[in-house]
Design an enzyme around this catalytic site. Structure first.
Site, mmCIF file in Angstrom:
data_model
loop_
_atom_site.group_PDB
_atom_site.id
_atom_site.type_symbol
_atom_site.label_atom_id
_atom_site.label_comp_id
_atom_site.label_asym_id
_atom_site.label_seq_id
_atom_site.Cartn_x
_atom_site.Cartn_y
_atom_site.Cartn_z
ATOM 1 N N MET A 104 0.737 6.833 -7.189
ATOM 2 C CA MET A 104 0.754 5.741 -6.833
ATOM 3 C C MET A 104 0.084 5.088 -5.937
ATOM 4 O O MET A 104 0.536 4.997 -5.072
ATOM 5 C CB MET A 104 2.311 6.105 -6.636
ATOM 6 C CG MET A 104 3.378 5.091 -6.697
ATOM 7 S SD MET A 104 2.989 3.487 -5.516
ATOM 8 C CE MET A 104 3.637 2.230 -6.707
ATOM 9 N N PRO A 105 -0.579 4.627 -5.507
ATOM 10 C CA PRO A 105 -0.997 3.320 -5.521
ATOM 11 C C PRO A 105 0.013 1.438 -4.538
ATOM 12 O O PRO A 105 0.166 1.458 -6.220
ATOM 13 C CB PRO A 105 -2.639 2.774 -5.545
ATOM 14 C CG PRO A 105 -3.126 3.847 -6.513
ATOM 15 C CD PRO A 105 -1.437 3.975 -7.728
#
Length: 127
Positions: free
Chosen positions: A1-2
């Site tokens: 999850m950037p």
């Protein structure tokens, strides 16, 4: 999850920062395995007085076209994956938006999976 933060100087095209984000997201999908729909970005434009950089640090000639990218992501990517990401972003921005490769400044911030909450007050990635 950037979580991607994109900072640029004010641009004549109001969609320019969003276009940068599209290139960055594609690069993350192809190089570090970011899944479909995992696209969270903060886009910021600044006037010249609030956009500071050294024009020659490490002998890299920078211009006012500089793009700051800060990507916060889960720890665990290899050095080769990170290098591939940097190159894919710089090459993609150059090819699609004519941004000079010298003007692509990337900072990765790696965090443990339990340091995310996607909503509802839960730590969805915590084991």
């Amino acid at each position: 999850m950037p979580l991607v933060r994109i900072d640029i100087r004010k641009h004549a095209d109001p969609l320019f920062a969003r276009k940068i984000g599209e290139v960055v997201y594609r690069a993350m999908r192809t190089t570090i395995g970011v899944p479909d729909k995992d696209n969270f970005q903060i886009l910021n434009e600044h006037d010249g007085g609030h956009f500071v950089y050294d024009p020659s640090y490490l002998d890299i000639a920078r211009t006012d076209g500089l793009v700051y990218l800060q990507i916060t992501l889960n720890e665990g990517r290899t050095l080769d994956q990170k290098k591939a990401l940097y190159l894919a972003i710089a090459d993609g921005l150059h090819a699609e938006l004519a941004i000079r490769r010298e003007d692509v400044f990337i900072s990765l911030v790696e965090v443990k999976k339990e340091n995310w909450s996607f909503g509802n007050g839960l730590a969805q990635y915590a084991n």
